[in-house]
Design an enzyme around this catalytic site. Structure first.
Site, mmCIF file in Angstrom:
data_model
loop_
_atom_site.group_PDB
_atom_site.id
_atom_site.type_symbol
_atom_site.label_atom_id
_atom_site.label_comp_id
_atom_site.label_asym_id
_atom_site.label_seq_id
_atom_site.Cartn_x
_atom_site.Cartn_y
_atom_site.Cartn_z
ATOM 1 N N TYR A 25 0.831 -1.202 0.000
ATOM 2 C CA TYR A 25 0.000 0.000 0.000
ATOM 3 C C TYR A 25 0.868 1.256 0.000
ATOM 4 O O TYR A 25 0.675 2.187 0.756
ATOM 5 C CB TYR A 25 -0.939 -0.002 1.208
ATOM 6 C CG TYR A 25 -2.155 0.886 1.053
ATOM 7 C CD1 TYR A 25 -3.171 0.554 0.169
ATOM 8 C CD2 TYR A 25 -2.282 2.053 1.800
ATOM 9 C CE1 TYR A 25 -4.288 1.357 0.029
ATOM 10 C CE2 TYR A 25 -3.395 2.873 1.668
ATOM 11 C CZ TYR A 25 -4.397 2.524 0.790
ATOM 12 O OH TYR A 25 -5.513 3.331 0.652
ATOM 13 N N SER A 53 1.266 1.119 6.584
ATOM 14 C CA SER A 53 0.379 0.888 5.445
ATOM 15 C C SER A 53 -0.956 0.292 5.888
ATOM 16 O O SER A 53 -2.015 0.628 5.352
ATOM 17 C CB SER A 53 1.050 -0.044 4.429
ATOM 18 O OG SER A 53 2.176 0.570 3.860
ATOM 19 N N HIS A 108 4.793 -4.191 -13.085
ATOM 20 C CA HIS A 108 6.123 -4.123 -13.693
ATOM 21 C C HIS A 108 6.580 -5.563 -13.863
ATOM 22 O O HIS A 108 6.378 -6.398 -12.979
ATOM 23 C CB HIS A 108 7.088 -3.349 -12.793
ATOM 24 C CG HIS A 108 8.474 -3.179 -13.349
ATOM 25 N ND1 HIS A 108 8.722 -3.041 -14.711
ATOM 26 C CD2 HIS A 108 9.690 -3.131 -12.736
ATOM 27 C CE1 HIS A 108 10.033 -2.899 -14.894
ATOM 28 N NE2 HIS A 108 10.631 -2.959 -13.727
ATOM 29 N N GLY A 134 1.613 6.352 -8.630
ATOM 30 C CA GLY A 134 0.339 6.022 -8.012
ATOM 31 C C GLY A 134 -0.519 7.218 -7.663
ATOM 32 O O GLY A 134 -1.750 7.179 -7.804
ATOM 33 N N GLU A 227 18.338 28.285 -14.413
ATOM 34 C CA GLU A 227 18.563 27.949 -15.819
ATOM 35 C C GLU A 227 18.586 26.445 -16.071
ATOM 36 O O GLU A 227 18.135 25.975 -17.107
ATOM 37 C CB GLU A 227 19.878 28.575 -16.308
ATOM 38 C CG GLU A 227 19.842 30.077 -16.423
ATOM 39 C CD GLU A 227 18.755 30.574 -17.364
ATOM 40 O OE1 GLU A 227 18.465 29.893 -18.373
ATOM 41 O OE2 GLU A 227 18.178 31.641 -17.080
ATOM 42 N N GLU A 231 13.697 25.743 -14.969
ATOM 43 C CA GLU A 231 13.062 25.875 -16.278
ATOM 44 C C GLU A 231 12.863 24.536 -16.988
ATOM 45 O O GLU A 231 12.165 24.468 -18.003
ATOM 46 C CB GLU A 231 13.884 26.831 -17.158
ATOM 47 C CG GLU A 231 13.825 28.271 -16.679
ATOM 48 C CD GLU A 231 14.322 29.258 -17.728
ATOM 49 O OE1 GLU A 231 14.087 29.014 -18.936
ATOM 50 O OE2 GLU A 231 14.927 30.261 -17.349
#
Length: 331
Positions: A25, A53, A108, A134, A227, A231
């Site tokens: 979880y 969890s 996966h 998730g 920079e 960005e």
């Protein structure tokens, strides 16, 4: 051309009288379990008894049991604990609950593809892999949308594996966005490659190297951060929304010319050779072996690398600058 499947191609009734055991979880487990529950399906979360969890899943209104009990009760068992833990957890908690006709599901393909989990021949083995974290699986679902997903069938013992996978994909909201068919091999190898070479590995190293180059040349770290880090999101958002063409259209002519002429000098043939070597290590199992051993040794290399990353100058500068951006606090 690849076919994309949507809501009309999946039937939730396939899962209506079944119990879905979500093992784990964390981010993905919580997102998928809550979506399945809100889709009207019977969900039980498998977690460590009275652990964090366990408490969170109960607070979210879900049924909770130990992993072993959840696996016994589940008709569909979805493995959503971390990859490096799945093999041991399957052997100690899940295997005893597997019986003929059940479905073992993954998001996966790592543990199946690299034989860390070898399921019995009389169960279906499928994968439904959302292409997003998730929290995004959950958030887009609550907004009436979804995250695209991949579906793969490794073992079809019942003849119904694909229908089950499509119903599961619909239950988590993936068919709202689109589901593409793949294989465990393709998903595993391309996913690992993307994580290592650009998404998580190559990109972060490129950003840090850019930052370090500017700071070493005497520029202010704060300016360098803006920079090379700040960005980056603006550029990625444009690519996400409309591909490279939209990004090049919206940046200045100076940026477009400089990017198109200098970029290939930075990511060059030497870079591509390193990418090929990374792919070879994924394909021949060398990376999987290294990662599994790393987990069994209690993550010494990963823990050290995490400490180094957290101590990098760019993290200190970035934290200070992000504190100036109140709109980020909502996350």
């Amino acid at each position: 051309m690849v076919k994309i499947y949507y809501d009309k191609d999946a039937d939730l009734e396939v899962l209506k009288n079944k119990t879905i055991a979500v093992i784990g979880y964390g981010s993905q487990g919580a997102g998928q379990a809550q979506n399945l529950h809100d889709s009207g399906l019977n969900v039980i979360v498998g977690a460590r008894k009275d652990g964090e969890s366990w408490v969170q899943a109960k607070a979210d209104g879900l049924k909770v049991a130990t992993m072993a009990d959840a696996a016994k009760k589940g008709d569909v068992i979805q493995m959503l604990v971390p990859d490096e833990l799945q093999g041991a957890i399957y052997a100690s908690e899940i295997a005893q609950g597997m019986s003929k006709g059940k479905t073992l599901c993954f998001s996966h393909g790592f543990n199946i593809h690299y034989n860390q989990i070898v399921p019995p021949k009389d169960v279906d083995v499928i994968m439904v892999a959302p292409k997003g974290p998730g929290f995004l699986v959950r958030r887009t679902y609550t907004e009436g949308n979804g995250v695209p997903a991949l579906i793969a069938i490794y073992q079809d013992a019942t003849g119904n594996a694909r229908d089950t996978g499509m119903a599961y994909a619909k239950g988590i909201g993936a068919t709202r966005a689109g589901v593409l068919e793949t294989t465990f091999k393709e998903e595993t190898e391309t996913d690992l490659f993307g994580e290592q070479v650009d998404l998580c590995g190559g990109l972060t190293c490129l950003m840090k190297a850019s930052f370090e180059t500017l700071v070493a040349a005497g520029y202010q770290p704060e300016i360098a951060y803006f920079e090379t880090f700040h960005e980056m999101k603006l550029i990625i958002d444009l690519i996400h929304e409309g591909g490279l063409s939209k990004m090049w259209y919206y940046v200045s002519n100076t940026a477009e010319y400089g990017g198109l002429t200098v970029g290939p000098k930075i990511i060059n043939e030497q870079s591509k050779q390193a990418m090929k070597e990374a792919l070879t290590r994924i394909q021949n199992g060398e990376f999987a072996k290294e990662f599994v051993l790393e987990g069994k040794a209690n993550r010494p290399v990963l823990n050290a690398l995490e400490r180094q990353e957290n101590e990098h100058q760019v993290e200190k500068v970035g934290k200070e600058l992000r504190a100036m951006m109140p709109w980020l606090k909502k996350d």
